[in-house]
Design an enzyme around this catalytic site. Structure first.
Site, PDB file in Angstrom:
ATOM      1  N   HIS A 281       0.806  -1.095  -0.053  1.00 38.51           N
ATOM      2  CA  HIS A 281      -0.038  -0.127  -0.012  1.00 38.51           C
ATOM      3  C   HIS A 281       0.795   1.200  -0.015  1.00 38.51           C
ATOM      4  CE1 HIS A 281      -3.882   2.229   1.021  1.00 38.51           C
ATOM      5  NE2 HIS A 281      -2.946   3.138   1.739  1.00 38.51           N
ATOM      6  N   GLU A 282       1.720   1.356   0.925  1.00 34.45           N
ATOM      7  CA  GLU A 282       2.734   2.523   0.831  1.00 34.45           C
ATOM      8  C   GLU A 282       3.556   2.899  -0.170  1.00 34.45           C
ATOM      9  OE1 GLU A 282       1.734   4.895   2.847  1.00 34.45           O
ATOM     10  OE2 GLU A 282       0.356   3.734   4.078  1.00 34.45           O
TER      11      GLU A 282
ATOM     12  N   HIS B 174       1.874   4.203  -3.246  1.00 32.68           N
ATOM     13  CA  HIS B 174       1.997   5.711  -2.858  1.00 32.68           C
ATOM     14  C   HIS B 174       3.443   6.293  -3.374  1.00 32.68           C
ATOM     15  CE1 HIS B 174      -2.013   6.017  -1.143  1.00 32.68           C
ATOM     16  NE2 HIS B 174      -1.709   5.476   0.024  1.00 32.68           N
TER      17      HIS B 174
END
Length: 217
Positions: free
Chosen positions: A26-27, A30
């Site tokens: 997820h990170e 980003h």
């Protein structure tokens, strides 16, 4: 001890492994999208990596085991470096939840594929895949909620006209408090957060599962 945990004790290892993958990708998503749009901030801070230590927040990870929700370390993003700040910011925000949806799809793909071809007959393995898929779908839906500091709010903020965005910024500081109240206060979460998840998570599960299953027909 189990009464203090959001999951049965025997499932904690499965949940922990899932969270390592879910939070890391997820990170990383980003950070990668921000990097591709010209923002080197996350890369310079060592966040453009698959090393989970760089992404996991100890308290946020423990909290999800106890309360059923939590967070990773937010990726730093500097809109100043984007040529098209709004579009880039929206895509950066979308990338995180989308990464969780992709992981859920991979979980379905492995489960259906292994089951179809009889590659591995293990109840524990398929139970892990069930948790892996479901939790990533939950994180996908959870992060799209329009509450600060979640990705859904950031998307809404970038879509809003300037005058409305200025007003949103004024009240953003109260976002985390509102979020915690909605999640932790039992009467409120029963009529707000819980019904939303009870409706949307099974829907995403069925749509995604039907799509992946269709690949093997």
């Amino acid at each position: 001890m189990e009464r203090f945990l959001a999951y049965p004790l025997q499932e904690i290892p499965y949940v922990a492994i899932t969270l390592i993958f879910a939070f890391t990708f997820h990170e990383l998503a980003h950070a990668y999208v921000a990097y591709k749009f010209g923002d080197m901030t996350a890369k310079n801070q060592g966040r453009l990596t698959l090393n989970p230590i760089k992404h996991l927040d100890p308290f946020g990870t423990i909290l999800i085991l106890i309360a059923g929700f939590g967070w990773a370390r937010p990726v730093p993003v500097n809109r100043f470096f984007f040529k098209r700040p709004r579009l880039a910011s929206i895509l950066v925000s979308v990338a995180g939840p989308l990464a969780n949806l992709v992981l859920a799809a991979i979980g379905f793909l492995i489960a259906f594929g292994f089951g179809r071809f009889g590659i591995l007959q293990s109840v524990n393995f398929y139970h892990f895949l069930d948790i892996f898929t479901q939790l990533n779908i939950v994180l996908f839906v959870f992060n799209l909620l329009p509450l600060p500091p979640l990705d859904g709010y950031r998307i809404l903020e970038d879509l809003a006209p300037n005058h409305l965005r200025a007003k949103m910024t004024q009240y953003e500081q109260y976002g985390m408090l509102i979020f915690l109240i909605l999640v932790l206060i039992e009467p409120l979460n029963r009529v707000t957060i819980q019904p939303l998840f009870q409706l949307i998570v099974p829907w995403v599960w069925n749509v995604l599962g039907s799509f992946i299953k269709g690949l093997f027909l």
